[in-house]
Design an enzyme around this catalytic site. Structure first.
Site, PDB file in Angstrom:
ATOM      1  N   LYS A 107       0.840  -1.201   0.000  1.00 56.59           N
ATOM      2  CA  LYS A 107       0.000   0.000   0.000  1.00 56.59           C
ATOM      3  C   LYS A 107       0.870   1.244   0.000  1.00 56.59           C
ATOM      4  CE  LYS A 107       0.847   1.264   4.489  1.00 56.59           C
ATOM      5  NZ  LYS A 107       1.566   2.469   4.911  1.00 56.59           N
ATOM      6  N   ASP A 133      -3.114  -2.064   9.542  1.00 54.29           N
ATOM      7  CA  ASP A 133      -3.110  -2.055   8.076  1.00 54.29           C
ATOM      8  C   ASP A 133      -3.629  -3.360   7.464  1.00 54.29           C
ATOM      9  OD1 ASP A 133      -1.971   0.466   8.059  1.00 54.29           O
ATOM     10  OD2 ASP A 133       0.073  -0.259   7.759  1.00 54.29           O
TER      11      ASP A 133
HETATM   12  P1  ATP Z   1       3.845  -0.503   8.011  1.00 48.99           P
HETATM   13  O1  ATP Z   1       3.857   0.225   6.705  1.00 48.99           O
HETATM   14  O2  ATP Z   1       2.627  -1.391   8.205  1.00 48.99           O
HETATM   15  O3  ATP Z   1       4.168   0.313   9.194  1.00 48.99           O
HETATM   16  P2  ATP Z   1       6.337  -1.559   7.151  1.00 48.99           P
HETATM   17  O4  ATP Z   1       5.992  -1.855   5.730  1.00 48.99           O
HETATM   18  O5  ATP Z   1       7.116  -0.338   7.435  1.00 48.99           O
HETATM   19  O6  ATP Z   1       5.017  -1.586   7.989  1.00 48.99           O
HETATM   20  P3  ATP Z   1       7.010  -4.315   7.489  1.00 48.99           P
HETATM   21  O7  ATP Z   1       7.578  -4.723   6.177  1.00 48.99           O
HETATM   22  O8  ATP Z   1       5.636  -4.774   7.821  1.00 48.99           O
HETATM   23  O9  ATP Z   1       7.128  -2.751   7.712  1.00 48.99           O
HETATM   24  O10 ATP Z   1       8.055  -4.799   8.578  1.00 48.99           O
HETATM   25  C1  ATP Z   1       8.142  -4.239   9.869  1.00 48.99           C
HETATM   26  C2  ATP Z   1       8.818  -5.270  10.776  1.00 48.99           C
HETATM   27  O11 ATP Z   1       7.894  -6.328  10.984  1.00 48.99           O
HETATM   28  C3  ATP Z   1      10.032  -5.912  10.144  1.00 48.99           C
HETATM   29  O12 ATP Z   1      11.198  -5.257  10.555  1.00 48.99           O
HETATM   30  C4  ATP Z   1       9.980  -7.351  10.603  1.00 48.99           C
HETATM   31  O13 ATP Z   1      10.847  -7.560  11.701  1.00 48.99           O
HETATM   32  C5  ATP Z   1       8.567  -7.573  11.123  1.00 48.99           C
HETATM   33  N1  ATP Z   1       7.783  -8.582  10.361  1.00 48.99           N
HETATM   34  C6  ATP Z   1       6.979  -9.500  10.907  1.00 48.99           C
HETATM   35  N2  ATP Z   1       6.397 -10.262   9.965  1.00 48.99           N
HETATM   36  C7  ATP Z   1       6.841  -9.830   8.778  1.00 48.99           C
HETATM   37  C8  ATP Z   1       6.592 -10.241   7.435  1.00 48.99           C
HETATM   38  N3  ATP Z   1       5.785 -11.278   7.135  1.00 48.99           N
HETATM   39  N4  ATP Z   1       7.185  -9.530   6.450  1.00 48.99           N
HETATM   40  C9  ATP Z   1       7.989  -8.485   6.751  1.00 48.99           C
HETATM   41  N5  ATP Z   1       8.279  -8.092   8.003  1.00 48.99           N
HETATM   42  C10 ATP Z   1       7.718  -8.738   9.020  1.00 48.99           C
END
Ligand code: ATP
Length: 309
Positions: free
Chosen positions: A13, A143
């Site tokens: 997203k 989210d």
């Molecule tokens: P958001 O935009 O929802 O705040 P994000 O995209 O910045 O999230 P994610 O890729 O969801 O961040 O990753 C955040 C943290 O979540 C990672 O550093 C990781 O340790 C943990 N995590 C747990 N499950 C997953 C997964 N399936 N894929 C990626 N990261 C994961």
């Protein structure tokens, strides 16, 4: 008979509008946001297995936990509890093929949780409807309901209360991935610190952006993109200022930090222009890698009943 493995494709997203209110007593911030699902995707395959576990490959796989902290595993446990199976021994293996940057502000973990809910719902033939899945999704993270739903949507509360938004036409994006992720709580903390220090610089109301989406005109939309977390992400990662400038210099209509960053998203006039901007931006040396994407696309969707390879 052993059920056939199920693969679900789930989108990243971008927040076209992210207005962050003050911190609530429970620590969360009240949000008004417009999500758009993009064609940058993860594939999640779920299969019945005696030896449970998670394997992760693809974009940033090394930094994704493979134990119970993985949001996909939280989704399995929740669904098992919900339907009276043993959450400690669900008899499933999960294989995640990541295309969504990890810790990139594009809800990659939430996407995997949404995909897992959808896949396990099919594998176990639970036949849970959209509303029931969405309620479970909100228990995993703010989210996750949007990752299930996809399209373009207005989110309020923590972002989990969704109303679909009319978006005419397809919008074309260039996505700039950074070398390292940013922690979402860290970025919110920095925003609170900046606001305590400098007062409240906040983006405007959401209605003009909703009108621009309905008109389908990317030029109008470009003028209205806004993210209250951008200043905090840039404060923690000053190099993002250069990335944002480089995208616009390369010909994008506008650039924005995606959610809590550090991924930057650039809106372009059309698909050809996006390819051109991506090529120029990738030569500018301001980010790790560049992708072209479009949106809106559907939410978590079964794409095959065979394992992804
Ligand atoms: P958001 O935009 O929802 O705040 P994000 O995209 O910045 O999230 P994610 O890729 O969801 O961040 O990753 C955040 C943290 O979540 C990672 O550093 C990781 O340790 C943990 N995590 C747990 N499950 C997953 C997964 N399936 N894929 C990626 N990261 C994961």
């Amino acid at each position: 008979m052993v059920p056939t493995p199920i693969t679900v494709r789930v989108p990243a997203k971008v927040n076209l509008h992210l207005s962050v209110g003050d911190a609530r007593p429970d620590g969360y911030h009240e949000l008004v946001t417009v999500f758009q699902a993009l064609s940058l995707t993860d594939d999640v395959t779920v299969l019945a297995a005696d030896e449970p576990g998670i394997e992760v490959k693809g974009e940033g796989a090394d930094s994704v936990p493979t134990g119970s902290e993985n949001l996909a595993w939280k989704a399995v446990r929740l669904l098992a509890e919900h339907c009276g199976r043993d959450p400690e021994n669900p008899g499933l293996r999960i294989s995640i093929n990541k295309g969504i940057p990890v810790a990139g502000g594009m809800a990659g973990g939430s996407a995997d949780a949404a995909a897992t809910l959808q896949a396990v719902n099919h594998l176990w033939r639970l036949e849970l409807g959209r509303d029931e899945l969405s309620e479970l999704a909100a228990k995993i993270g703010s989210d996750v309901p949007f990752s299930l739903q996809g399209g373009t949507a207005l989110g309020t509360g923590r972002g989990e209360r969704l109303v679909p938004v009319l978006a005419r036409h397809t919008f074309h994006w260039v996505i700039a991935l950074d070398k390292e992720g940013l922690s979402t709580p860290g970025v919110y903390g920095e925003l609170d610190r900046l606001r305590a220090e400098n007062g409240n610089g906040r983006i405007g109301e959401v209605e003009p952006l909703l009108e621009a989406l309905a008109s389908g005109d990317p030029r109008q939309l470009a003028l209205l993109l806004g993210n209250d977390l951008q200043s905090a992400a840039v404060s923690l990662r000053p190099g993002l200022r250069r990335t944002l400038r480089a995208g616009v210099q390369a010909g994008a209509l506008a650039g924005i930090v995606s959610g809590s960053g550090p991924t930057c998203a650039f809106l372009c006039t059309d698909a050809d222009e996006a390819v051109r901007v991506a090529a120029e931006l990738s030569g500018a040396g301001v980010c790790r890698t560049v992708r072209v994407a479009h949106g809106p696309v559907p939410g978590a969707k079964v794409v095959s009943e065979e394992p992804a390879n």
